[in-house]
Design a protein around this motif. Structure first.
Motif, PDB file in Angstrom:
ATOM      1  N   PHE A   1       0.832  -1.209   0.000  1.00 49.65           N
ATOM      2  CA  PHE A   1       0.000   0.000   0.000  1.00 49.65           C
ATOM      3  C   PHE A   1       0.870   1.264   0.000  1.00 49.65           C
ATOM      4  N   VAL A   2       1.908   1.271   0.828  1.00 50.21           N
ATOM      5  CA  VAL A   2       2.796   2.431   0.906  1.00 50.21           C
ATOM      6  C   VAL A   2       3.517   2.645  -0.430  1.00 50.21           C
ATOM      7  N   VAL A   3       4.106   1.577  -0.961  1.00 51.55           N
ATOM      8  CA  VAL A   3       4.854   1.666  -2.218  1.00 51.55           C
ATOM      9  C   VAL A   3       3.946   2.108  -3.363  1.00 51.55           C
ATOM     10  N   GLY A   4       2.758   1.517  -3.447  1.00 50.36           N
ATOM     11  CA  GLY A   4       1.836   1.839  -4.537  1.00 50.36           C
ATOM     12  C   GLY A   4       1.385   3.291  -4.516  1.00 50.36           C
ATOM     13  N   ALA A   5       1.086   3.811  -3.328  1.00 54.12           N
ATOM     14  CA  ALA A   5       0.631   5.206  -3.224  1.00 54.12           C
ATOM     15  C   ALA A   5       1.725   6.171  -3.672  1.00 54.12           C
ATOM     16  N   LEU A   6       2.945   5.926  -3.222  1.00 52.19           N
ATOM     17  CA  LEU A   6       4.052   6.811  -3.606  1.00 52.19           C
ATOM     18  C   LEU A   6       4.370   6.694  -5.092  1.00 52.19           C
ATOM     19  N   TRP A   7       4.302   5.489  -5.632  1.00 52.26           N
ATOM     20  CA  TRP A   7       4.539   5.262  -7.060  1.00 52.26           C
ATOM     21  C   TRP A   7       3.570   6.105  -7.893  1.00 52.26           C
ATOM     22  N   CYS A   8       2.283   6.019  -7.552  1.00 52.06           N
ATOM     23  CA  CYS A   8       1.270   6.764  -8.309  1.00 52.06           C
ATOM     24  C   CYS A   8       1.503   8.270  -8.210  1.00 52.06           C
ATOM     25  N   ALA A   9       1.850   8.729  -7.010  1.00 54.24           N
ATOM     26  CA  ALA A   9       2.023  10.165  -6.803  1.00 54.24           C
ATOM     27  C   ALA A   9       3.177  10.731  -7.623  1.00 54.24           C
ATOM     28  N   LEU A  10       4.171   9.912  -7.908  1.00 51.73           N
ATOM     29  CA  LEU A  10       5.361  10.379  -8.621  1.00 51.73           C
ATOM     30  C   LEU A  10       5.339  10.044 -10.111  1.00 51.73           C
ATOM     31  N   SER A  11       4.236   9.528 -10.610  1.00 55.62           N
ATOM     32  CA  SER A  11       4.164   9.075 -12.000  1.00 55.62           C
ATOM     33  C   SER A  11       4.278  10.240 -12.983  1.00 55.62           C
ATOM     34  N   PRO A  12       5.166  10.127 -14.008  1.00 50.74           N
ATOM     35  CA  PRO A  12       5.351  11.221 -14.959  1.00 50.74           C
ATOM     36  C   PRO A  12       4.402  11.181 -16.148  1.00 50.74           C
ATOM     37  N   ASN A  13       3.713  10.038 -16.352  1.00 55.12           N
ATOM     38  CA  ASN A  13       2.835   9.899 -17.517  1.00 55.12           C
ATOM     39  C   ASN A  13       1.750   8.867 -17.215  1.00 55.12           C
ATOM     40  N   PRO A  14       0.739   8.764 -18.075  1.00 59.95           N
ATOM     41  CA  PRO A  14      -0.376   7.847 -17.794  1.00 59.95           C
ATOM     42  C   PRO A  14       0.028   6.380 -17.766  1.00 59.95           C
ATOM     43  N   VAL A  15       1.085   6.009 -18.500  1.00 60.58           N
ATOM     44  CA  VAL A  15       1.529   4.603 -18.495  1.00 60.58           C
ATOM     45  C   VAL A  15       2.067   4.227 -17.120  1.00 60.58           C
ATOM     46  N   VAL A  16       2.960   5.049 -16.583  1.00 57.09           N
ATOM     47  CA  VAL A  16       3.543   4.775 -15.267  1.00 57.09           C
ATOM     48  C   VAL A  16       2.466   4.860 -14.183  1.00 57.09           C
ATOM     49  N   LEU A  17       1.541   5.807 -14.329  1.00 57.65           N
ATOM     50  CA  LEU A  17       0.443   5.921 -13.365  1.00 57.65           C
ATOM     51  C   LEU A  17      -0.408   4.664 -13.355  1.00 57.65           C
ATOM     52  N   SER A  18      -0.719   4.145 -14.526  1.00 60.24           N
ATOM     53  CA  SER A  18      -1.522   2.926 -14.615  1.00 60.24           C
ATOM     54  C   SER A  18      -0.801   1.744 -13.977  1.00 60.24           C
ATOM     55  N   LEU A  19       0.526   1.658 -14.194  1.00 62.43           N
ATOM     56  CA  LEU A  19       1.307   0.581 -13.577  1.00 62.43           C
ATOM     57  C   LEU A  19       1.329   0.732 -12.053  1.00 62.43           C
ATOM     58  N   GLY A  20       1.439   1.968 -11.580  1.00 61.04           N
ATOM     59  CA  GLY A  20       1.415   2.199 -10.144  1.00 61.04           C
ATOM     60  C   GLY A  20       0.084   1.806  -9.529  1.00 61.04           C
ATOM     61  N   ARG A  21      -0.991   2.119 -10.225  1.00 59.51           N
ATOM     62  CA  ARG A  21      -2.310   1.726  -9.725  1.00 59.51           C
ATOM     63  C   ARG A  21      -2.501   0.218  -9.809  1.00 59.51           C
ATOM     64  N   LEU A  22      -1.801  -0.431 -10.718  1.00 55.15           N
ATOM     65  CA  LEU A  22      -1.812  -1.888 -10.776  1.00 55.15           C
ATOM     66  C   LEU A  22      -1.193  -2.471  -9.499  1.00 55.15           C
ATOM     67  N   VAL A  23      -0.055  -1.896  -9.082  1.00 52.32           N
ATOM     68  CA  VAL A  23       0.598  -2.326  -7.840  1.00 52.32           C
ATOM     69  C   VAL A  23      -0.311  -2.048  -6.641  1.00 52.32           C
ATOM     70  N   LEU A  24      -0.895  -0.857  -6.615  1.00 53.80           N
ATOM     71  CA  LEU A  24      -1.810  -0.499  -5.535  1.00 53.80           C
ATOM     72  C   LEU A  24      -2.998  -1.455  -5.498  1.00 53.80           C
ATOM     73  N   GLY A  25      -3.463  -1.841  -6.681  1.00 52.50           N
ATOM     74  CA  GLY A  25      -4.579  -2.771  -6.760  1.00 52.50           C
ATOM     75  C   GLY A  25      -4.256  -4.125  -6.164  1.00 52.50           C
ATOM     76  N   PHE A  26      -2.998  -4.571  -6.294  1.00 55.01           N
ATOM     77  CA  PHE A  26      -2.594  -5.838  -5.682  1.00 55.01           C
ATOM     78  C   PHE A  26      -2.869  -5.810  -4.182  1.00 55.01           C
ATOM     79  N   ALA A  27      -2.503  -4.690  -3.539  1.00 51.12           N
ATOM     80  CA  ALA A  27      -2.746  -4.557  -2.100  1.00 51.12           C
ATOM     81  C   ALA A  27      -4.233  -4.499  -1.789  1.00 51.12           C
ATOM     82  N   VAL A  28      -4.991  -3.787  -2.613  1.00 52.94           N
ATOM     83  CA  VAL A  28      -6.437  -3.680  -2.398  1.00 52.94           C
ATOM     84  C   VAL A  28      -7.094  -5.054  -2.496  1.00 52.94           C
ATOM     85  N   GLY A  29      -6.786  -5.797  -3.563  1.00 51.70           N
ATOM     86  CA  GLY A  29      -7.381  -7.117  -3.738  1.00 51.70           C
ATOM     87  C   GLY A  29      -6.955  -8.093  -2.674  1.00 51.70           C
TER      88      GLY A  29
END
Length: 474
Positions: free
Chosen positions: A103-131
């Motif tokens: 959860f911690v890693v995913g939130a920070l990843w999304c916040a620092l994303s420079p483009n929609p591709v990296v943001l989507s990947l970060g939300r993928l990681v965050l989703g792993f924790a959610v699921g």
């Protein structure tokens, strides 16, 4: 659960009449586990308002909006399936500790994303924790809670989802907080959850399965009332654990067994209908739908706050009455109200009454839908998975149910804007209204009332082939 008394040959001890008394230790377990539910609600809900800012920053079109919103759901499917085996190997608590880190890693990843591709990947990681959390946290609480309070304690997770959604909608409606900050701040409660989890006990049922009875005894002594003799409860857990080790019905293959099938149908069916009922459509896309139909951005975001508050209020009311009214009866009472509100909402759009003069009626329909849906069917989504499946297949069963829920959510999120573009808002609302009718029929014919039943008693009903609604009538 069998009646609790002194074990044969043991002297009587002064204790509570039943293990049903609630202790502070169990409440703390439920509250800490519920933080993962709050993170689920916040991390999925924040995209509703943030998507308006992200669209401007990245200059993305409709297809990318759907991908960014849905990527967390794909991660949730993977997390739900993966954490089934993890919770068996590492334990329920151990798995939740790992998920808090993600959860911690995913939130920070999304916040620092420079483009929609990296943001989507970060939300993928965050989703792993959610699921993973939705698969593990309710099961963890259910295995520690006394039967009398299990429903309400497991539903603390569901209530926390509502809290997360409300916070997310308020943050989004402010329009003053940049989307990177609003997404990244979720790392703070995740870090707090991690710190608190390290002090919590492991599930006694899991400890018994690992032949660690002394550890299980210590845990039960901590979470049961002072003076309560834990031996009978441990004996029942140990008997089920022995039967599991020698039984042919185990793990994922066990879900195919005929006697387990009613639990799988109920759990996965409820999972599908919690999503097809329209809740995620409203949470994720209500600002987008409203702004696309002439509402100002500020009004659309204010409506999302009202919907989030309605969700939380309905969940709190449901939490206080569910064990008195009963799971089945409450769900059957609430679904028709949700269906009717969607039919009326669809009529307003189809008939052309969606202009400025009809704004109060549109908002009223959305709020009424949220109250009836969140206070009924949504309460069942995680509760059925935590208490329906036999111990030998419980991790696999809850994982399958979570994956089905998130998979349905993913399908809806990826297609909703396209569906609305094709058939219109009104017809889409009617379609989801029909899904609610189907949900009512499913609950009526397939869902027994498990209120107040111990996990062992529910398993006994399954093994006896008496898992129909009529078999649970009191």
């Amino acid at each position: 659960m069998s009646s609790i008394g002194s074990a044969p040959g043991k002297p009587e001890v002064a204790r509570a009449d039943t293990p049903g008394q609630l202790t502070g230790a169990v409440v703390i377990v439920a509250l800490v586990s519920a933080v993962s539910g709050m993170l689920y609600g916040y991390d999925t809900g924040i995209i509703s308002g943030a998507l308006l800012q992200i669209t401007k920053d990245f200059g993305i079109a409709e297809s990318w909006k759907q991908v960014i919103a849905a990527s967390i759901l794909l991660g949730a499917v993977v997390g739900a399936l993966t954490c089934s085996s993890l919770s068996e190997r590492r334990g329920r608590k151990g798995t939740l500790v790992m998920l808090a880190v993600v959860f911690v890693v995913g939130a920070l990843w999304c916040a620092l994303s420079p483009n929609p591709v990296v943001l989507s990947l970060g939300r993928l990681v965050l989703g792993f924790a959610v699921g993973g959390a939705t698969q593990t946290a309710p099961m963890y609480v259910a295995e520690l809670a006394p039967p009398k309070y299990r429903g309400r304690l497991v539903l603390c997770f569901q209530i926390a989802i509502g809290v997360g959604i409300v916070i997310a909608t308020i943050v989004g409606a402010s329009e003053a907080i940049p989307w990177r900050w609003s997404i990244g701040v979720a790392a703070v409660p995740a870090a707090i959850m991690l710190a608190l989890l390290l002090r919590l006990p492991e599930s006694p049922r899991w400890l018994v399965k690992q032949d660690r009875r002394d550890d299980a005894t210590e845990v039960l002594s901590r979470v049961r009332p002072s003076g309560y003799d834990v031996e009978d409860e441990l004996d029942e857990m140990a008997q089920l654990a022995r039967e599991e080790k020698t039984a042919a019905t185990r793990g994922w293959s066990g879900l195919r067994e005929k006697w387990v099938r009613p639990a799988v149908i109920l759990g996965c069916g409820i999972a599908v209908f919690t999503q097809l009922s329209g809740i995620e459509m409203i949470i994720y896309y209500s600002p987008t739908i409203l702004t696309d139909n002439g509402f100002s951005t500020s009004v659309a975001l204010d409506v999302s706050v009202a919907l989030g508050v309605s969700y939380l209020v309905a969940q709190l009311v449901g939490l206080t009455i569910i064990d008195r009214v009963g799971r089945r009866r409450l769900t059957l009472i609430m679904i028709p109200g949700a269906a009717l509100s969607l039919f009326v909402l669809g009529w307003l759009f189809v008939s052309g009454h969606s202009g400025r003069d009809s704004v109060p009626f549109i908002i009223a329909c959305l709020v009424v839908f949220m109250l009836f849906n969140a206070g009924g069917l949504q309460l069942m989504g995680w509760l059925t998975g935590s208490e329906t499946y036999p111990l030998a297949v419980r991790p696999a069963g809850t994982a399958a149910q979570s994956a089905v829920l998130w998979g349905t959510n993913l399908l809806i999120t990826l297609t909703l804007l396209t569906l609305i573009s094709g058939i219109g808002v009104g017809s889409s609302m009617w379609l989801y209204g029909l899904f609610n009718v189907a949900a009512w029929l499913f609950v009526y014919f397939r869902m027994p009332d498990l209120t107040g039943r111990s996990l062992e008693e529910i398993e006994g009903k399954l093994s006896d082939g008496t898992f129909r609604p009529s078999d649970f009538a009191r």
